[in-house]
Motif scaffolding. Structure first.
Motif, PDB file in Angstrom:
ATOM      1  N   ASP A  69     -11.054  -2.072  -0.868  1.00  0.00           N
ATOM      2  CA  ASP A  69     -10.218  -2.446  -2.018  1.00  0.00           C
ATOM      3  C   ASP A  69      -8.882  -2.993  -1.517  1.00  0.00           C
ATOM      4  OD1 ASP A  69     -12.184  -1.573  -3.716  1.00  0.00           O
ATOM      5  OD2 ASP A  69     -11.350   0.455  -3.896  1.00  0.00           O
ATOM      6  N   GLU A  70      -8.359  -3.945  -2.226  1.00  0.00           N
ATOM      7  CA  GLU A  70      -7.117  -4.589  -1.812  1.00  0.00           C
ATOM      8  C   GLU A  70      -5.983  -3.564  -1.737  1.00  0.00           C
ATOM      9  OE1 GLU A  70      -4.363  -8.474  -3.041  1.00  0.00           O
ATOM     10  OE2 GLU A  70      -6.186  -7.970  -4.182  1.00  0.00           O
ATOM     11  N   GLY A  71      -5.227  -3.637  -0.658  1.00  0.00           N
ATOM     12  CA  GLY A  71      -4.121  -2.719  -0.456  1.00  0.00           C
ATOM     13  C   GLY A  71      -4.498  -1.439   0.242  1.00  0.00           C
ATOM     14  N   LYS A  72      -5.796  -1.192   0.483  1.00  0.00           N
ATOM     15  CA  LYS A  72      -6.248   0.019   1.170  1.00  0.00           C
ATOM     16  C   LYS A  72      -6.813  -0.356   2.544  1.00  0.00           C
ATOM     17  CE  LYS A  72      -7.354   2.681  -2.976  1.00  0.00           C
ATOM     18  NZ  LYS A  72      -8.393   3.452  -3.700  1.00  0.00           N
ATOM     19  N   HIS A  73      -6.397   0.384   3.539  1.00  0.00           N
ATOM     20  CA  HIS A  73      -6.872   0.113   4.905  1.00  0.00           C
ATOM     21  C   HIS A  73      -8.089   0.943   5.291  1.00  0.00           C
ATOM     22  CE1 HIS A  73      -3.475  -2.420   6.225  1.00  0.00           C
ATOM     23  NE2 HIS A  73      -2.758  -1.694   5.359  1.00  0.00           N
ATOM     24  N   ALA A  74      -8.442   1.963   4.493  1.00  0.00           N
ATOM     25  CA  ALA A  74      -9.524   2.870   4.871  1.00  0.00           C
ATOM     26  C   ALA A  74     -10.515   3.019   3.731  1.00  0.00           C
ATOM     27  CB  ALA A  74      -8.969   4.235   5.269  1.00  0.00           C
ATOM     28  N   LEU A  75     -11.742   3.259   4.109  1.00  0.00           N
ATOM     29  CA  LEU A  75     -12.818   3.491   3.139  1.00  0.00           C
ATOM     30  C   LEU A  75     -13.584   4.730   3.569  1.00  0.00           C
ATOM     31  CD1 LEU A  75     -14.681   2.596   0.768  1.00  0.00           C
ATOM     32  CD2 LEU A  75     -15.977   1.278   2.474  1.00  0.00           C
ATOM     33  N   HIS A  76     -13.788   5.640   2.619  1.00  0.00           N
ATOM     34  CA  HIS A  76     -14.553   6.865   2.879  1.00  0.00           C
ATOM     35  C   HIS A  76     -15.723   6.899   1.903  1.00  0.00           C
ATOM     36  CE1 HIS A  76     -11.076   8.558   5.155  1.00  0.00           C
ATOM     37  NE2 HIS A  76     -10.373   7.911   4.229  1.00  0.00           N
TER      38      HIS A  76
END
Length: 437
Positions: free
Chosen positions: A344-351
């Protein structure tokens, strides 16, 4: 008349044959009867002289009771059981005009037995007393027993045993670790589809690869496998006016798997996979960076079971990891690449949580041809990420080999391409230096 004469000759010839057969049968029967009679006589003689010897032994025992001294009769009876020899004493005893009174009944009986054999079966005599005298003196009769003066001691010292030689005992620690590696540096022809998620360009290039493994197995249900894979390749292109060189292959991946044996083939397993790249990735005549160190970075931890594969006379080996629970972490450092890699835009990490299947197999067709494959798929049941790496190695000798690399990939968490959809494909062929240990 001729017929009668011919019949008479045939009858005469037949009678002669029958007579010869009957005569042969009678002679054979008589010989058998004679042999049977001789055997019976010999058996009777043995029984008779056994009785005589038993009587002599009884007399010796009576003498021993009366006088306290038992005559030694064993030495005088050996002649009955030794190879039959002609002795002079039996003949002299039997041919005397006046008997000497029989001072030794045992010796007299032995002489009588020998004399009977001399007279009835002289063909059994093998030696003579004269011949024994030539090869060695004949033992004389011992009238009195030989006594030895034995000197007794109060104490016998223990024998001195030699000192044992020192032995160096070396106890080696069991080798639970197995270390191995694979290196190659090759020239290659490379093809990359236009929507390859890390960028790149089809061209001729140079590729270096290092694979190192450190595996632990204590042979008591515990295994810990570690693999580090590093690949880096560069290419140059005259059509690219912005970059002097670009990456064609860029991989830094660490796999660590800890397992506890459940059955002979199955292990309870925890698998960790961490993956990123070394260098920036570009497209031809495009200033945008499509990949970089920690852009992206993927970390996957899964819990499941491993199945040890071993087939085709151990030519096909490897393992299949089935994990119903898997945690996936994705990190993108560059702001411009966040949405490209599905964040998602603006987020550097995905869990996210999902399930995972990983298979790593190696099939050695011959000593010079080998196929290595790695299949990886992860799904959250909303998106799917699948990779299938195939490396075919043709070895010319210990140091020269050719590799063919086929790598299809599916990822529906990226931007869809108009031509290839969510599918991506990579292929290269190379020849060059290789070394394994």
């Amino acid at each position: 008349m001729k017929k009668f004469l011919l019949l008479g000759m045939v009858a005469l010839f037949s009678w002669q044959q029958v007579d010869a057969q009957v005569s042969h049968w009678f002679r054979r029967f008589a010989r058998q009867q004679t042999q049977t009679a001789l055997i019976q006589q010999y058996a009777d003689s043995l029984a008779y002289y056994k009785a005589k010897l038993d009587e002599a032994q009884r007399q010796n025992e009576e003498i021993a009771e009366q006088t306290g001294y038992a005559p030694n009769s064993d030495g005088r009876m050996y002649r009955l059981f030794a190879p039959l020899t002609f002795y002079h004493s039996p003949a002299q005893q039997q041919l005397r005009l006046v008997s000497d009174g029989g001072q030794d009944p045992v010796a007299d009986e032995v002489d009588k037995a020998l004399m009977r054999v001399y007279l009835n079966r002289p063909d059994l005599v093998q030696n003579s007393e004269q011949h024994l005298a030539q090869v060695g003196s004949v033992a004389e009769q011992i009238d009195e027993p030989i006594r030895q003066d034995v000197e007794l001691t109060l104490k016998v010292d223990d024998p001195q045993l030699p000192d044992s030689a020192p032995v160096d005992v070396v106890v080696e620690k069991p080798k639970f670790w197995t270390i191995k590696g694979d290196y190659y540096l090759q020239l290659l022809q490379n093809y990359i589809s236009s929507n390859w998620y890390k960028g790149g360009e089809s061209n001729y290039a140079m590729l270096g690869s290092v694979t190192m493994e450190a595996n632990y197995n204590n042979k008591q249900k515990v295994k810990w496998d570690n693999k580090l894979e590093m690949k880096l390749g560069f290419l140059t292109s005259k059509a690219d006016s912005l970059h002097s060189f670009k990456t064609s292959e860029d991989l830094l991946r660490l796999s660590s798997k800890f397992g506890l044996q459940a059955t002979k083939k199955w292990y309870y397993t925890v698998l960790l996979i961490a993956e990123t790249q070394f260098y920036r990735g570009y497209k031809n005549n495009d200033a945008m960076v499509y990949s970089d160190f920690f852009s992206p970075f993927k970390l996957n931890i899964s819990l499941g079971m491993d199945y040890a594969v071993e087939a085709f006379n151990k030519k096909l080996k490897g393992n299949i990891h089935l994990a119903p629970i898997a945690y996936n972490f994705k990190y993108v450092d560059r702001e411009a690449l966040i949405t490209i890699f599905g964040l998602d835009e603006g987020k550097h990490a995905l869990h996210d949580i999902g399930s995972q299947i990983t298979a790593e197999l190696e099939w050695t067709f011959t000593d010079n041809i080998k196929w290595q494959t790695r299949f990886y798929t992860y799904t959250t049941y909303k998106r799917v990420e699948m990779e299938w790496e195939n490396t075919f190695t043709f070895k010319f000798n210990k140091y020269i080999s050719t590799n063919i690399f086929l790598y299809p990939r599916f990822d529906d968490n990226t931007i869809r391409d108009d031509d290839h959809g969510y599918w991506q494909f990579k292929e290269f062929a190379s020849i060059g230096f290789s070394y394994s240990f």
